[in-house]
Design an enzyme around this catalytic site. Structure first.
Site, PDB file in Angstrom:
ATOM      1  N   LEU A   1       0.822  -1.219   0.000  1.00 40.87           N
ATOM      2  CA  LEU A   1       0.000   0.000   0.000  1.00 40.87           C
ATOM      3  C   LEU A   1       0.854   1.267   0.000  1.00 40.87           C
ATOM      4  O   LEU A   1       2.017   1.240   0.431  1.00 40.87           O
ATOM      5  CB  LEU A   1      -0.865   0.028   1.269  1.00 40.87           C
ATOM      6  CG  LEU A   1      -1.953  -1.027   1.423  1.00 40.87           C
ATOM      7  CD1 LEU A   1      -2.557  -0.922   2.824  1.00 40.87           C
ATOM      8  CD2 LEU A   1      -3.035  -0.853   0.354  1.00 40.87           C
ATOM      9  N   SER A   2       0.258   2.351  -0.425  1.00 41.06           N
ATOM     10  CA  SER A   2       0.904   3.657  -0.277  1.00 41.06           C
ATOM     11  C   SER A   2       1.143   3.885   1.224  1.00 41.06           C
ATOM     12  O   SER A   2       0.256   3.643   2.041  1.00 41.06           O
ATOM     13  CB  SER A   2      -0.035   4.738  -0.834  1.00 41.06           C
ATOM     14  OG  SER A   2       0.504   6.008  -0.602  1.00 41.06           O
ATOM     15  N   GLY A   3       2.355   4.294   1.564  1.00 39.82           N
ATOM     16  CA  GLY A   3       2.675   4.530   2.974  1.00 39.82           C
ATOM     17  C   GLY A   3       3.080   3.285   3.743  1.00 39.82           C
ATOM     18  O   GLY A   3       3.345   3.360   4.952  1.00 39.82           O
ATOM     19  N   SER A   4       3.155   2.146   3.056  1.00 37.06           N
ATOM     20  CA  SER A   4       3.528   0.904   3.768  1.00 37.06           C
ATOM     21  C   SER A   4       5.018   0.903   4.115  1.00 37.06           C
ATOM     22  O   SER A   4       5.441   0.225   5.053  1.00 37.06           O
ATOM     23  CB  SER A   4       3.165  -0.331   2.933  1.00 37.06           C
ATOM     24  OG  SER A   4       3.817  -0.309   1.684  1.00 37.06           O
ATOM     25  N   GLY A   5       5.824   1.613   3.327  1.00 34.56           N
ATOM     26  CA  GLY A   5       7.263   1.678   3.615  1.00 34.56           C
ATOM     27  C   GLY A   5       8.159   1.202   2.483  1.00 34.56           C
ATOM     28  O   GLY A   5       9.355   0.987   2.685  1.00 34.56           O
ATOM     29  N   LYS A   6       7.621   1.084   1.282  1.00 33.84           N
ATOM     30  CA  LYS A   6       8.405   0.574   0.128  1.00 33.84           C
ATOM     31  C   LYS A   6       9.625   1.458  -0.155  1.00 33.84           C
ATOM     32  O   LYS A   6      10.736   0.949  -0.295  1.00 33.84           O
ATOM     33  CB  LYS A   6       7.529   0.510  -1.137  1.00 33.84           C
ATOM     34  CG  LYS A   6       6.288  -0.340  -1.015  1.00 33.84           C
ATOM     35  CD  LYS A   6       5.458  -0.332  -2.281  1.00 33.84           C
ATOM     36  CE  LYS A   6       4.904   1.014  -2.696  1.00 33.84           C
ATOM     37  NZ  LYS A   6       3.916   1.611  -1.757  1.00 33.84           N
ATOM     38  N   SER A   7       9.416   2.761  -0.271  1.00 32.79           N
ATOM     39  CA  SER A   7      10.523   3.669  -0.602  1.00 32.79           C
ATOM     40  C   SER A   7      11.552   3.686   0.524  1.00 32.79           C
ATOM     41  O   SER A   7      12.758   3.571   0.275  1.00 32.79           O
ATOM     42  CB  SER A   7      10.016   5.097  -0.821  1.00 32.79           C
ATOM     43  OG  SER A   7       9.064   5.103  -1.838  1.00 32.79           O
TER      44      SER A   7
ATOM     45  N   SER B   1       2.140  -1.601  -7.313  1.00 30.77           N
ATOM     46  CA  SER B   1       1.897  -2.801  -8.139  1.00 30.77           C
ATOM     47  C   SER B   1       0.768  -3.636  -7.533  1.00 30.77           C
ATOM     48  O   SER B   1       1.004  -4.746  -7.065  1.00 30.77           O
ATOM     49  CB  SER B   1       3.182  -3.606  -8.343  1.00 30.77           C
ATOM     50  OG  SER B   1       3.950  -3.756  -7.177  1.00 30.77           O
TER      51      SER B   1
HETATM   52  N1  LIG Z   1      -4.992   6.877  -7.168  1.00 28.50           N
HETATM   53  C1  LIG Z   1      -3.814   6.597  -6.611  1.00 28.50           C
HETATM   54  N2  LIG Z   1      -3.595   5.374  -6.053  1.00 28.50           N
HETATM   55  C2  LIG Z   1      -2.413   5.100  -5.506  1.00 28.50           C
HETATM   56  N3  LIG Z   1      -1.354   5.957  -5.465  1.00 28.50           N
HETATM   57  C3  LIG Z   1      -1.517   7.180  -6.016  1.00 28.50           C
HETATM   58  C4  LIG Z   1      -2.743   7.543  -6.617  1.00 28.50           C
HETATM   59  N4  LIG Z   1      -2.615   8.822  -7.076  1.00 28.50           N
HETATM   60  C5  LIG Z   1      -1.378   9.230  -6.790  1.00 28.50           C
HETATM   61  N5  LIG Z   1      -0.705   8.256  -6.149  1.00 28.50           N
HETATM   62  C6  LIG Z   1       0.723   8.367  -5.765  1.00 28.50           C
HETATM   63  O1  LIG Z   1       1.428   7.573  -6.707  1.00 28.50           O
HETATM   64  C7  LIG Z   1       2.217   6.588  -6.063  1.00 28.50           C
HETATM   65  C8  LIG Z   1       1.924   5.188  -6.615  1.00 28.50           C
HETATM   66  O2  LIG Z   1       2.481   5.046  -7.889  1.00 28.50           O
HETATM   67  P1  LIG Z   1       2.879   3.604  -8.416  1.00 28.50           P
HETATM   68  O3  LIG Z   1       3.506   3.801  -9.756  1.00 28.50           O
HETATM   69  O4  LIG Z   1       3.653   2.903  -7.382  1.00 28.50           O
HETATM   70  O5  LIG Z   1       1.437   2.925  -8.556  1.00 28.50           O
HETATM   71  S1  LIG Z   1       1.009   1.599  -9.324  1.00 28.50           S
HETATM   72  O6  LIG Z   1       2.036   0.580  -9.025  1.00 28.50           O
HETATM   73  O7  LIG Z   1       0.981   1.905 -10.768  1.00 28.50           O
HETATM   74  O8  LIG Z   1      -0.315   1.250  -8.802  1.00 28.50           O
HETATM   75  C9  LIG Z   1       1.867   6.614  -4.602  1.00 28.50           C
HETATM   76  O9  LIG Z   1       3.124   6.634  -3.967  1.00 28.50           O
HETATM   77  P2  LIG Z   1       3.505   5.765  -2.705  1.00 28.50           P
HETATM   78  O10 LIG Z   1       2.823   6.446  -1.584  1.00 28.50           O
HETATM   79  O11 LIG Z   1       5.000   5.905  -2.644  1.00 28.50           O
HETATM   80  O12 LIG Z   1       3.113   4.336  -2.880  1.00 28.50           O
HETATM   81  C10 LIG Z   1       1.076   7.885  -4.394  1.00 28.50           C
HETATM   82  O13 LIG Z   1       1.922   8.859  -3.855  1.00 28.50           O
HETATM   83  N1  LIG Z   2       8.913  -0.182  10.148  1.00 25.85           N
HETATM   84  C1  LIG Z   2       8.831   0.740   9.189  1.00 25.85           C
HETATM   85  N2  LIG Z   2       9.257   0.465   7.943  1.00 25.85           N
HETATM   86  C2  LIG Z   2       9.154   1.380   6.955  1.00 25.85           C
HETATM   87  N3  LIG Z   2       8.624   2.616   7.122  1.00 25.85           N
HETATM   88  C3  LIG Z   2       8.187   2.964   8.357  1.00 25.85           C
HETATM   89  C4  LIG Z   2       8.263   2.033   9.424  1.00 25.85           C
HETATM   90  N4  LIG Z   2       7.729   2.631  10.498  1.00 25.85           N
HETATM   91  C5  LIG Z   2       7.356   3.861  10.122  1.00 25.85           C
HETATM   92  N5  LIG Z   2       7.644   4.096   8.835  1.00 25.85           N
HETATM   93  C6  LIG Z   2       7.353   5.364   8.132  1.00 25.85           C
HETATM   94  O1  LIG Z   2       6.298   5.110   7.205  1.00 25.85           O
HETATM   95  C7  LIG Z   2       6.432   5.955   6.062  1.00 25.85           C
HETATM   96  C8  LIG Z   2       6.448   5.095   4.811  1.00 25.85           C
HETATM   97  O2  LIG Z   2       6.510   5.918   3.671  1.00 25.85           O
HETATM   98  P1  LIG Z   2       7.141   5.453   2.304  1.00 25.85           P
HETATM   99  O3  LIG Z   2       8.428   4.734   2.534  1.00 25.85           O
HETATM  100  O4  LIG Z   2       7.130   6.633   1.402  1.00 25.85           O
HETATM  101  O5  LIG Z   2       6.063   4.357   1.848  1.00 25.85           O
HETATM  102  P2  LIG Z   2       5.642   3.911   0.380  1.00 25.85           P
HETATM  103  O6  LIG Z   2       6.855   4.067  -0.496  1.00 25.85           O
HETATM  104  O7  LIG Z   2       5.215   2.475   0.531  1.00 25.85           O
HETATM  105  O8  LIG Z   2       4.507   4.814  -0.003  1.00 25.85           O
HETATM  106  C9  LIG Z   2       7.722   6.737   6.226  1.00 25.85           C
HETATM  107  O9  LIG Z   2       7.402   8.010   6.736  1.00 25.85           O
HETATM  108  C10 LIG Z   2       8.490   5.905   7.268  1.00 25.85           C
HETATM  109  O10 LIG Z   2       9.365   6.689   8.040  1.00 25.85           O
END
Ligand SMILES: Nc1ncnc2c1ncn2[C@@H]1O[C@H](COP(=O)(O)OS(=O)(=O)O)[C@@H](OP(=O)(O)O)[C@H]1O
Ligand SMILES: Nc1ncnc2c1ncn2[C@@H]1O[C@H](COP(=O)(O)OP(=O)(O)O)[C@@H](O)[C@H]1O
Length: 200
Positions: free
Chosen positions: A36-42, A109
């Site tokens: 998920l977005s915010g799960s910690g991938k980056s 993905s």
């Molecule tokens: N509708 C919607 N759904 C999900 N995410 C959204 C959307 N719009 C913009 N964003 C931002 O784009 C990042 C996800 O892009 P990705 O290329 O990883 O998405 S995907 O794999 O094609 O589904 C995602 O980044 P991460 O938070 O790093 O995952 C979001 O910041």
């Molecule tokens: N155990 C952990 N592993 C990875 N990220 C964490 C963890 N705990 C808290 N975080 C925080 O969660 C956020 C994840 O954001 P990000 O790495 O951008 O996620 P994504 O790329 O999946 O959207 C960051 O602010 C990070 O500091």
């Protein structure tokens, strides 16, 4: 996807992927972070890369910043566009792996079939799926970019986990639980796996 070009032949070089891996003294593969977005991938990909680099491993990260702003800037977030996004990233990953690089990718993905299509592009053992598992509740609480808030208010439509699906991996090589483990624990888990596979 439709194959539009005809009259093209594959041009092989005499230096092979294996030659490059021998020169590098490590194998190459793609470490595919999904979640998920915010799960910690980056965050995870950056920390894992740092560790690998310190160990003399040739690495590269593909993530939204270097792909959706460039190669894939014509793609949005419909199901079709996400599929095309992942297909292109898969093809780029394959080239990077052929170049001998340990490639880390950080894309939501969300579709199982798209991830399996990338796996199928690569040789056995070259696709290492890392499920960055995190409850929606925790990801939404983190909301590092404020996007969940916008999705809840309807400002963003089709946001993964809110009104667009995320299909969990069925048999990922690695699962890290970022809402239960520390960042260091998750990083160590991934690096240890890679070490055992001759990738770190
Ligand atoms: N509708 C919607 N759904 C999900 N995410 C959204 C959307 N719009 C913009 N964003 C931002 O784009 C990042 C996800 O892009 P990705 O290329 O990883 O998405 S995907 O794999 O094609 O589904 C995602 O980044 P991460 O938070 O790093 O995952 C979001 O910041
Ligand atoms: N155990 C952990 N592993 C990875 N990220 C964490 C963890 N705990 C808290 N975080 C925080 O969660 C956020 C994840 O954001 P990000 O790495 O951008 O996620 P994504 O790329 O999946 O959207 C960051 O602010 C990070 O500091």
């Amino acid at each position: 996807m439709e194959h539009k070009s005809t009259n093209i032949t594959w041009h092989s070089s005499t230096v092979t992927k294996e030659d490059r891996q021998t020169l590098n003294e490590h194998k190459s593969a793609v470490v595919w972070f999904t979640g998920l977005s915010g799960s910690g991938k980056s965050t995870l990909s950056v920390e894992v890369e740092k560790k690998l680099h310190q160990h003399g491993v040739r690495t590269y990260i593909l993530d939204g910043d270097n792909v959706r702003h460039g190669l894939n800037k014509n793609l949005g977030f419909s199901k079709e566009d996400r599929t095309e996004n992942i297909r292109r990233i898969g093809e780029v990953s394959k080239l990077m792996v052929d170049a001998g690089v340990v490639t880390l990718t950080a894309f939501i993905s969300p579709y199982l079939a798209d991830r399996e299509a990338v796996r199928a592009l690569l040789d056995a053992g070259e696709f290492i799926e890392v499920y960055v598992k995190c409850s929606l509740e925790e990801a939404e609480k983190r909301d590092p970019k404020g996007l969940y808030k916008k999705a809840r208010s309807g400002e963003i439509k089709g946001f993964t986990g809110i009104d667009a699906p995320y299909e969990e991996p069925v048999a990922p090589e690695i699962t890290v639980e970022t809402d239960r483990q520390t960042l260091d624990e998750s990083v160590e888990q991934v690096v240890e796996y890679l070490r055992n596979k001759g990738l770190a």
